[in-house]
Design a protein around this motif. Structure first.
Motif, PDB file in Angstrom:
ATOM      1  N   GLY A  55      -5.226  45.301  86.638  1.00 28.91           N
ATOM      2  CA  GLY A  55      -4.430  44.901  87.775  1.00 28.91           C
ATOM      3  C   GLY A  55      -4.221  43.417  87.748  1.00 28.91           C
ATOM      4  N   PRO A  56      -3.441  42.893  88.688  1.00 22.71           N
ATOM      5  CA  PRO A  56      -3.205  41.469  88.672  1.00 22.71           C
ATOM      6  C   PRO A  56      -4.468  40.650  88.877  1.00 22.71           C
ATOM      7  N   ARG A  57      -5.450  41.215  89.595  1.00 19.14           N
ATOM      8  CA  ARG A  57      -6.739  40.542  89.731  1.00 19.14           C
ATOM      9  C   ARG A  57      -7.815  41.606  89.500  1.00 19.14           C
ATOM     10  N   ALA A  58      -8.149  41.799  88.225  1.00 14.87           N
ATOM     11  CA  ALA A  58      -9.051  42.896  87.861  1.00 14.87           C
ATOM     12  C   ALA A  58     -10.489  42.522  88.153  1.00 14.87           C
ATOM     13  N   ASP A  59     -10.820  42.305  89.425  1.00 16.31           N
ATOM     14  CA  ASP A  59     -12.176  41.925  89.778  1.00 16.31           C
ATOM     15  C   ASP A  59     -13.090  43.135  89.856  1.00 16.31           C
ATOM     16  N   GLY A  60     -12.523  44.330  90.035  1.00 15.43           N
ATOM     17  CA  GLY A  60     -13.304  45.555  89.977  1.00 15.43           C
ATOM     18  C   GLY A  60     -14.238  45.706  91.162  1.00 15.43           C
ATOM     19  N   GLU A  81     -11.547  26.069  92.567  1.00 12.67           N
ATOM     20  CA  GLU A  81     -11.110  26.656  91.298  1.00 12.67           C
ATOM     21  C   GLU A  81      -9.630  27.006  91.336  1.00 12.67           C
ATOM     22  N   GLU A  82      -9.177  27.556  92.451  1.00 17.93           N
ATOM     23  CA  GLU A  82      -7.753  27.887  92.569  1.00 17.93           C
ATOM     24  C   GLU A  82      -6.895  26.625  92.478  1.00 17.93           C
ATOM     25  N   GLU A  83      -7.408  25.519  93.022  1.00 19.64           N
ATOM     26  CA  GLU A  83      -6.675  24.258  92.937  1.00 19.64           C
ATOM     27  C   GLU A  83      -6.581  23.796  91.486  1.00 19.64           C
ATOM     28  N   LEU A  84      -7.666  23.996  90.723  1.00 19.43           N
ATOM     29  CA  LEU A  84      -7.657  23.612  89.309  1.00 19.43           C
ATOM     30  C   LEU A  84      -6.656  24.433  88.505  1.00 19.43           C
ATOM     31  N   LEU A  85      -6.350  25.638  88.988  1.00 18.70           N
ATOM     32  CA  LEU A  85      -5.476  26.541  88.240  1.00 18.70           C
ATOM     33  C   LEU A  85      -4.003  26.351  88.572  1.00 18.70           C
ATOM     34  N   ARG A  86      -3.700  25.449  89.494  1.00 17.32           N
ATOM     35  CA  ARG A  86      -2.295  25.171  89.819  1.00 17.32           C
ATOM     36  C   ARG A  86      -1.748  24.150  88.839  1.00 17.32           C
ATOM     37  N   ARG A  87      -0.781  24.568  88.045  1.00 15.13           N
ATOM     38  CA  ARG A  87      -0.217  23.646  87.056  1.00 15.13           C
ATOM     39  C   ARG A  87       1.199  24.076  86.711  1.00 15.13           C
ATOM     40  N   ASP A  88       1.928  23.138  86.140  1.00 21.42           N
ATOM     41  CA  ASP A  88       3.322  23.398  85.798  1.00 21.42           C
ATOM     42  C   ASP A  88       3.409  24.352  84.612  1.00 21.42           C
ATOM     43  N   ARG A 215     -10.593  35.252  87.116  1.00 17.80           N
ATOM     44  CA  ARG A 215     -10.715  33.814  87.330  1.00 17.80           C
ATOM     45  C   ARG A 215     -11.313  33.140  86.105  1.00 17.80           C
ATOM     46  N   GLU A 216     -12.263  33.811  85.449  1.00 21.34           N
ATOM     47  CA  GLU A 216     -12.888  33.219  84.278  1.00 21.34           C
ATOM     48  C   GLU A 216     -11.873  33.012  83.156  1.00 21.34           C
ATOM     49  N   ALA A 217     -11.040  34.020  82.898  1.00 19.32           N
ATOM     50  CA  ALA A 217     -10.037  33.889  81.836  1.00 19.32           C
ATOM     51  C   ALA A 217      -9.033  32.794  82.166  1.00 19.32           C
ATOM     52  N   ARG A 218      -8.641  32.700  83.428  1.00 23.05           N
ATOM     53  CA  ARG A 218      -7.663  31.683  83.827  1.00 23.05           C
ATOM     54  C   ARG A 218      -8.255  30.281  83.694  1.00 23.05           C
ATOM     55  N   LEU A 219      -9.535  30.136  84.033  1.00 23.70           N
ATOM     56  CA  LEU A 219     -10.191  28.831  83.873  1.00 23.70           C
ATOM     57  C   LEU A 219     -10.322  28.463  82.394  1.00 23.70           C
TER      58      LEU A 219
END
Length: 517
Positions: A55-60, A81-88, A215-219
């Motif tokens: 799913g879009p957020r496979a947190d399970g 963490e969400e702030e760190l993931l905001r990027r162009d 979140r781990e993969a995105r970080l």
């Protein structure tokens, strides 16, 4: 070992019960202890029969046994963490028509081995098609002596390419199939060709960003992007565009624009690494819980798009597993419950696919995710034997595995699965550590399951024993709880039963201590 209750329980089929013959062979329900073991893979790792899909957020779902108490500042950490993931975005948005250029070294030490230019072009084209709305407008193989140097093309070759690209208005971007372009070279080519120029690193990184779910993969993707951001920063300072050059200072702070941006990037890197370390500690804690439950873990690795997920779906009969025919469809380690022929429960781990010329920063960023491979009992290396570069792909996977510093016994016992043999008539595996299958059609799966069982028994020190137990005592229920019961042969007149079990050495020692002969 945690209880793995087989279909046979005390009181069922009282006269004679044989699991392999009398018990139904339908899909077995997952015991609660196996759900707990799956939960020990943490967010994004829960995949069992009926456990849901991607799913879009496979947190399970979270089980109580695998749950940690959340710290009071967990919400603040998540917001940070969400702030760190905001990027162009890395690549142009919308539909793109790409000109694919592959610099070919025909001779000398830079000439690639075990491959050909057309195969490398085909893989690069597959990368482009992985991006939604992107297509290849033209492809060219051009000679080059130094594809990774500052001067990739000679003057004549560059003039010819410029004429072709400038003369094709439908081309909106150029994908130069080299691992990494120096920023000055990239800017010079973009100035000459009038369109954005992309290298392999940028394209693969963008695919990773699109496919990262947890979140781990995105970080980890955000961490891998930092070298690119630093090189862009140096280039922007070297060629100021009106925002301020390297010698200007910001509002009397004593910092130049360059120093300020470098400090911000360094602070961002520190925050990302701290966030990843928090997740890594949780992963290690959950891993300890999983290993205490003693369910064998089989890591499934392979080159991207070799059919790992399809094979796991075939081995587990899990309809929730949905393979996708694209590169890097799996970025998070996911766990799937399955059964071996002896009815011993195992956990299959689906891992990130490998790629030749995968940038080192990407491998380093995802090393935490691949730590789970080091703690598995068996590694299954899936190969697409229908691919013309199957030997090069094998070399790339083995090179990456060696870079993870895995235990020598684990590396030495790798089981090769030659997948997609239905596309290669007459294909037969070479060597004792290989099995030929077609995961899609089901060919060779019985032999593979038998080989997996033999390998797991050897790796975990489990053994198949027939134990005589008294029906009046607690021995049979203990075996149901601590071992895999395969067969129960009840002898009513003697008040005993011969029980065939798969049992670990530690569990057998406990059994003999609790129930001496």
């Amino acid at each position: 070992m945690w209880a793995l209750r087989a279909a046979v329980r005390p009181g069922t089929w009282l006269s004679r019960v044989v699991l392999g013959r009398g018990a139904p062979r339908a899909a077995l329900p997952l015991p609660a202890c196996l759900h707990r073991a799956l939960a020990a893979f943490g967010p994004g790792g829960l995949k069992g029969r009926g456990g849901g899909g991607r799913g879009p957020r496979a947190d399970g779902p979270r089980s109580r046994a695998g749950e940690e108490e959340e710290p009071e500042d967990a919400e603040e950490e998540e917001a940070e963490e969400e702030e760190l993931l905001r990027r162009d975005p890395l690549l142009p948005v919308g539909t793109q028509r790409v000109c694919l250029i592959h610099p070919e070294v025909k001779r000398g030490p830079g000439k690639p081995q075990l491959t050909r230019a057309e195969w490398q072009v085909a893989e690069a084209e597959a990368l482009v098609h992985t991006l939604g709305g992107w297509s290849v407008a033209d492809r060219m193989v051009v000679p080059s002596k130094t594809p990774d140097g500052k001067l990739i093309f000679g003057r004549g070759t560059l003039e010819n390419l410029t004429e072709k690209i400038r003369g094709s208005p439908d081309i909106t971007a150029v994908f130069l199939n080299v691992e990494r372009l120096a920023t000055p070279t990239k800017k010079d080519l973009e100035a000459a060709w009038g369109v954005q120029v992309l290298d392999r690193f940028t394209v693969v990184l963008h695919i990773f960003r699109c496919n990262a779910r947890t979140r781990e993969a995105r970080l980890q993707v955000a961490l891998a992007e930092l070298p690119l951001l630093r090189s862009q920063l140096k280039s922007s300072i070297a060629h100021p565009d009106g925002r301020g050059g390297g010698s200007r200072y910001i509002m009397g702070s004593g910092e130049s624009f360059m120093q300020l941006q470098q400090r911000l990037l360094k602070e961002k890197e520190i925050k990302i690494r701290k966030a990843l370390e928090r997740l890594r500690k949780k992963r290690r804690l959950l891993g300890k819980q999983r290993r205490r439950q003693e369910f064998p873990v089989i890591s499934v690795v392979g080159y991207t798009n070799c059919g790992k997920t399809t094979l796991i779906k075939a081995l587990t009969d899990d309809d929730a597993v949905q393979p996708r025919d694209q590169l890097f469809a799996t970025l998070d380690v996911t766990a799937h419950a399955g059964w071996l022929p002896s009815r011993m429960a195992v956990i299959y781990m689906d891992t990130i696919g490998f790629l030749s010329q995968l940038p080192h920063s990407l491998i380093e960023s995802f090393s935490a995710t691949l730590e789970d491979v080091a703690h598995s009992d068996l590694i299954v290396h899936v190969r697409d034997v229908s691919h013309p570069e199957t030997e090069l792909q094998k070399a790339s996977v083995l090179s990456t595995l060696r870079g993870l510093h895995l235990p020598a016994p684990l590396l030495d016992s790798v089981l090769e699965v030659h997948n997609k043999v239905d596309l290669v008539p007459g294909c037969s595996p070479a060597g004792p550590q290989a099995v030929a299958v077609s995961a899609l059609l089901g060919h060779g799966l019985p032999e593979l399951r038998a080989r997996l069982e033999d390998a797991v028994l050897r790796a975990t020190g489990r053994q198949v024993l027939t134990l005589r137990v008294r029906l009046a005592g607690t021995q049979l229920s203990w075996l149901h709880r601590e071992a895999t019961v395969q067969e129960v042969d009840v002898i009513p007149e003697a008040g005993v039963a011969d029980v065939r079990v798969v049992i670990s050495s530690s569990a057998y020692g406990k059994f003999r201590k609790l129930f001496p002969e």
